[in-house]
Design an enzyme around this catalytic site. Structure first.
Site, short mmCIF file in Angstrom:
data_model
loop_
_atom_site.label_atom_id
_atom_site.label_comp_id
_atom_site.label_asym_id
_atom_site.label_seq_id
_atom_site.Cartn_x
_atom_site.Cartn_y
_atom_site.Cartn_z
N HIS A 14 -10.11 -70.42 34.66
CA HIS A 14 -9.09 -71.18 33.90
C HIS A 14 -7.99 -71.63 34.87
CE1 HIS A 14 -6.50 -71.70 30.11
NE2 HIS A 14 -5.78 -72.16 31.12
N HIS A 16 -5.21 -75.12 36.02
CA HIS A 16 -4.67 -76.48 35.85
C HIS A 16 -4.52 -77.08 37.24
CE1 HIS A 16 -3.65 -75.85 31.58
NE2 HIS A 16 -3.55 -74.60 31.97
N LYS A 100 -12.30 -77.43 25.34
CA LYS A 100 -11.08 -76.65 25.18
C LYS A 100 -10.37 -76.99 23.87
CE LYS A 100 -7.43 -74.17 26.25
NZ LYS A 100 -6.72 -73.78 27.44
N HIS A 137 -7.12 -71.86 23.37
CA HIS A 137 -5.72 -71.47 23.52
C HIS A 137 -5.35 -70.82 22.19
CE1 HIS A 137 -1.50 -71.91 25.12
NE2 HIS A 137 -1.31 -71.56 23.86
N HIS A 175 -6.44 -66.69 28.53
CA HIS A 175 -5.17 -66.02 28.87
C HIS A 175 -4.67 -65.08 27.78
CE1 HIS A 175 -3.93 -69.55 26.64
NE2 HIS A 175 -4.02 -70.35 27.67
N ASP A 248 -4.92 -69.28 35.06
CA ASP A 248 -4.01 -70.19 34.35
C ASP A 248 -2.92 -70.71 35.28
OD1 ASP A 248 -3.13 -71.75 32.26
OD2 ASP A 248 -2.02 -70.15 31.27
O1 DOR Z 1 2.06 -71.89 30.58
C1 DOR Z 1 1.20 -72.74 30.35
N1 DOR Z 1 1.12 -73.87 31.10
N2 DOR Z 1 0.36 -72.55 29.35
C2 DOR Z 1 -0.50 -73.50 28.95
O2 DOR Z 1 -1.22 -73.27 28.01
C3 DOR Z 1 -0.51 -74.83 29.61
C4 DOR Z 1 0.02 -74.75 30.96
C5 DOR Z 1 0.34 -76.10 31.57
O3 DOR Z 1 -0.49 -76.99 31.49
O4 DOR Z 1 1.43 -76.25 32.14
ZN ZN Z 2 -3.87 -72.95 30.81
#
Ligand code: DOR
Ligand code: ZN
Length: 345
Positions: A14, A16, A100, A137, A175, A248
């Site tokens: 997971h 970004h 997702k 989520h 998460h 995450d």
């Molecule tokens: O803290 C987070 N940041 N939780 C999420 O679910 C998305 C992520 C983000 O894309 O910044």
């Molecule tokens: Zn995330």
């Protein structure tokens, strides 16, 4: 005392990676430690169809430093209007590893998310039939539910019914942050697993709120009371194949975090393995680190484990106060702290 630990190369289930200049600035940190990563689709606009999934994967691969071997595993962003045939085609063609589910409004770029799980019933049925996993989520968004309770309430209102109705669907509760979440995953069938971030193993909500408000400790789902952190540490280090690594890592520019309305997300990619390993050592579970980091994830997703290995050495390493990621200055998780282990490659 163990001074070095070698494990099969891990994957991050997971992450970004963002897009554009931010992607260029951050992807190397993930690619350096992990062989593969499940890449979140919450871009603007989100990755909702096969063409966007292919294009985003190409942008990621073009940004990976030439000396690194890294495979991005793409996810499709579900909306109320997702087309089951499009998603299943993306999965069959090897573009989408998973889809997702963001409840609309739950977090960063989730405005086009799902307003009611009932709206995507046909999509979920098609995914179950195709063996396409669902990443969730797990937070409700109703204004009447306290933010610290949103995960537990999501289990009762949405997740438990969904799993009851679709027992064939593979679900990854992303998460995980609560004792209720741990208990739910432990009690569910083999089709349900969870990822756990480094931050939720290290910090509770005091880290965010005691002595001043600390935006770099803010992410979603938000860190909770100490008892929840302890439950997560126990689950992660238990050896159970239902729990595996998912950082995450979610970079936001320093000024977007240090703001009157700061963004949610912790950038933990640069020292992710060092951070997790500290927890396994503190819990007397160094022998179970490889399972969590490198074996349980591939087993759940039905993929081969990585053949290469990585080594971490007992050498202190100091996490910088900030990282220059090209377009943005990022404050990493553990900024300014000294960690006991160092990733040696
Ligand atoms: O803290 C987070 N940041 N939780 C999420 O679910 C998305 C992520 C983000 O894309 O910044
Ligand atoms: Zn995330």
């Amino acid at each position: 005392m163990t001074n070095s630990i070698t494990i099969r190369r891990p994957d991050d289930w997971h992450v970004h990676l963002r897009d554009g200049a931010m992607l260029q600035g951050v992807v190397g940190y993930t690619a350096r430690q992990f062989a593969r990563a499940i890449v979140m689709p919450n871009l603007t606009p989100p990755v909702t169809d096969v063409a966007r999934g292919i294009a985003y994967r190409e942008r990621i691969l073009a940004a990976v430093p030439a000396d690194m071997d890294f495979t991005p595993l793409m996810t499709a962003y579900l909306t109320d209007n997702s087309d089951p045939a499009e998603l299943v085609r993306g999965h069959a063609e090897g573009v989408f590893t998973a889809a997702k589910l963001y409840p609309a409004g739950a977090t960063t770029n989730s405005d086009s998310g799902v307003t009611d799980v009932a709206n995507i019933r046909g999509v979920l049925e098609a995914m179950a039939e195709a063996g396409m996993p669902l990443c969730v989520h797990g937070e409700v968004t109703s204004a009447d539910v306290d933010i610290f309770d949103r995960e537990a309430v999501f289990i009762d209102r949405s997740l438990a019914p969904l799993i009851r109705d679709l027992p064939e669907l593979k679900v990854i509760f992303e998460h995980l942050t609560s004792e209720e979440g741990v208990q739910f995953v432990e009690g569910a069938g083999a089709n349900v697993a969870a990822t756990i971030t480094p931050q939720h193993l290290h910090i509770n909500r005091n880290a965010m709120l005691v002595g001043g408000i600390r935006p770099h400790a803010y992410c979603l789902p938000v860190a909770k009371r100490e008892k929840h952190r302890l439950a997560l540490r126990k689950a992660a280090t238990s050896g159970s194949a239902k729990f595996f690594l998912g950082t995450d890592s979610a970079p936001h520019a320093r000024e977007a975090k240090e703001s009157a309305c700061g963004c949610a997300g912790i950038f933990n990619a640069p020292f992710a393995l060092e951070s997790y390993l500290a927890v396994f050592e503190e819990e007397g579970a160094l022998g179970r680190f490889e399972g969590f980091a490198s074996l349980h994830g591939p087993a759940f997703y039905g993929m081969p484990v990585n053949e290469e290995t990585v080594t971490l050495e007992r050498v202190e390493c100091t996490v910088p106060a900030s990282i220059d990621a090209g377009a943005a200055e990022l404050v990493p998780f553990h900024a300014g702290e000294t960690l006991r282990w160092r990733f040696a490659g």
